[in-house]
Scaffold this motif. Sequence first.
Motif, PDB file in Angstrom:
ATOM      1  N   GLY A  10       0.791  -1.229   0.000  1.00 57.28           N
ATOM      2  CA  GLY A  10       0.000   0.000   0.000  1.00 57.28           C
ATOM      3  C   GLY A  10       0.819   1.273   0.000  1.00 57.28           C
ATOM      4  N   LYS A  13       3.666   1.528  -4.556  1.00 62.19           N
ATOM      5  CA  LYS A  13       4.596   0.951  -5.536  1.00 62.19           C
ATOM      6  C   LYS A  13       3.930   0.826  -6.904  1.00 62.19           C
ATOM      7  CE  LYS A  13       5.094  -2.895  -3.244  1.00 62.19           C
ATOM      8  NZ  LYS A  13       4.194  -2.609  -2.091  1.00 62.19           N
ATOM      9  N   GLY A  14       2.732   0.246  -6.904  1.00 63.57           N
ATOM     10  CA  GLY A  14       2.021   0.030  -8.164  1.00 63.57           C
ATOM     11  C   GLY A  14       1.665   1.348  -8.844  1.00 63.57           C
ATOM     12  N   THR A  15       1.182   2.304  -8.053  1.00 66.93           N
ATOM     13  CA  THR A  15       0.794   3.616  -8.588  1.00 66.93           C
ATOM     14  C   THR A  15       1.995   4.279  -9.263  1.00 66.93           C
ATOM     15  OG1 THR A  15      -0.816   3.856  -6.794  1.00 66.93           O
ATOM     16  CG2 THR A  15      -0.155   5.871  -7.936  1.00 66.93           C
ATOM     17  N   THR A  31       4.469  -8.855  -9.799  1.00 60.52           N
ATOM     18  CA  THR A  31       4.167 -10.265  -9.499  1.00 60.52           C
ATOM     19  C   THR A  31       2.761 -10.389  -8.912  1.00 60.52           C
ATOM     20  OG1 THR A  31       5.611  -9.908  -7.578  1.00 60.52           O
ATOM     21  CG2 THR A  31       6.430 -11.349  -9.304  1.00 60.52           C
ATOM     22  N   ARG A  36      -2.767 -12.275  -9.545  1.00 66.03           N
ATOM     23  CA  ARG A  36      -4.214 -11.975  -9.586  1.00 66.03           C
ATOM     24  C   ARG A  36      -4.820 -12.336 -10.936  1.00 66.03           C
ATOM     25  NH1 ARG A  36      -2.439  -8.169  -5.894  1.00 66.03           N
ATOM     26  NH2 ARG A  36      -1.759  -6.702  -7.477  1.00 66.03           N
ATOM     27  N   LYS A  57       0.153 -13.920   3.411  1.00 63.76           N
ATOM     28  CA  LYS A  57       1.509 -14.502   3.437  1.00 63.76           C
ATOM     29  C   LYS A  57       2.172 -14.344   2.071  1.00 63.76           C
ATOM     30  CE  LYS A  57       0.309 -18.202   6.629  1.00 63.76           C
ATOM     31  NZ  LYS A  57      -0.150 -19.588   6.633  1.00 63.76           N
ATOM     32  N   GLY A  85       6.851  -5.320  -6.559  1.00 68.94           N
ATOM     33  CA  GLY A  85       6.462  -6.477  -5.734  1.00 68.94           C
ATOM     34  C   GLY A  85       7.444  -7.626  -5.832  1.00 68.94           C
ATOM     35  N   ARG A  88      10.973  -9.754  -2.903  1.00 68.16           N
ATOM     36  CA  ARG A  88      10.321  -9.534  -1.617  1.00 68.16           C
ATOM     37  C   ARG A  88      11.032 -10.277  -0.507  1.00 68.16           C
ATOM     38  NH1 ARG A  88       5.089  -8.328  -3.429  1.00 68.16           N
ATOM     39  NH2 ARG A  88       3.746  -7.559  -1.767  1.00 68.16           N
ATOM     40  N   ARG A 127      -8.823   1.507  -1.272  1.00 70.10           N
ATOM     41  CA  ARG A 127      -8.330   1.154  -2.603  1.00 70.10           C
ATOM     42  C   ARG A 127      -9.370   0.350  -3.378  1.00 70.10           C
ATOM     43  NH1 ARG A 127      -2.764  -1.845  -3.511  1.00 70.10           N
ATOM     44  NH2 ARG A 127      -3.596  -3.263  -1.954  1.00 70.10           N
ATOM     45  N   ARG A 171       0.052  -8.607   6.404  1.00 73.85           N
ATOM     46  CA  ARG A 171       0.967  -8.284   5.294  1.00 73.85           C
ATOM     47  C   ARG A 171       2.063  -7.321   5.771  1.00 73.85           C
ATOM     48  NH1 ARG A 171      -3.203  -6.189   1.109  1.00 73.85           N
ATOM     49  NH2 ARG A 171      -1.404  -5.611  -0.154  1.00 73.85           N
ATOM     50  N   ARG A 199       3.308  11.872   0.615  1.00 68.07           N
ATOM     51  CA  ARG A 199       2.810  13.074  -0.041  1.00 68.07           C
ATOM     52  C   ARG A 199       1.919  12.740  -1.231  1.00 68.07           C
ATOM     53  NH1 ARG A 199       7.352  16.129  -1.614  1.00 68.07           N
ATOM     54  NH2 ARG A 199       7.975  14.068  -2.299  1.00 68.07           N
TER      55      ARG A 199
END
Length: 213
Positions: A10, A13-15, A31, A36, A57, A85, A88, A127, A171, A199
Amino acid sequence: MKIIMLGAPGAGKGTQAKMIAEKYSIPHVSTGDIFRANIKNGTELGKQAKEYMDAGKLVPDELTVKILLDRVAQDDCAGGYVLDGFPRTIPQAQVLEDALNKLGDKIDYAINVDVPDENIVRRMSGRRACLKCGATYHIEHIPPKQEGICDTCGSELVLRDDDKPETVLNRLKVYHEQTQPLIDFYTERNVLKTVDGTRDMKDVFNDIIAILG
Ligand code: AP5
Ligand code: MG
């Protein structure tokens, strides 16, 4: 340019990875998105991964590493990529480093998007994700134009199964135990750059551009 995104679940990273991929015309390899998509398509890999993901996990390294190495070996990754991702765990980082070493190559930047735990749980419950194209929204900060519908591809937006508060806490725990050590790993290799992820997403992105050039 080969970039790794580090940060808690959250953190954004993805954004940020999506914006980096667009600006530098390199693929965004997540990943989590790959897992998904497999869950949605009912594949064997998806069935195996879902069990771990729903519990907050990590999916075992044996399943994860091969998928990632296959993906970055594809033609579109020849000019670089942004990994979101992955890695890790230290073993995942080591496998990636060894694979790149064999090609005489290396990671150029590991961008650590820093957000304290208390901000994270609040973000996750808002989200909404598109399972078709991977776009991510936030009901307060980054709402879609039409409620519940992806701006990019028109599919239905969902709350991810692993964004329930109790799973988010798990997580975060897994992140601190298994993923945070990567900050030292990439600091030792002189590629770690930390940005303040609390920010506005555009300000975070400007910091990242200043680093990548
Ligand atoms: P993955 O999909 O990678 O999830 P994660 O690391 O938990 O990260 P998230 O996608 O939840 O967060 P993010 O940092 O991408 O944040 P986002 O940009 O969405 O992995 C899911 C699961 O798959 C794992 O738990 C594991 O089981 C498995 N897995 C995946 N890879 C693995 C691997 N390598 N090894 C083993 N297992 C693996 O942003 C979050 C929210 O905040 C959004 O709503 C967004 O709109 C909003 N937001 C973003 N930036 C800002 C901002 N600056 N201000 C306000 N809101 C913002
Ligand atoms: Mg993500």
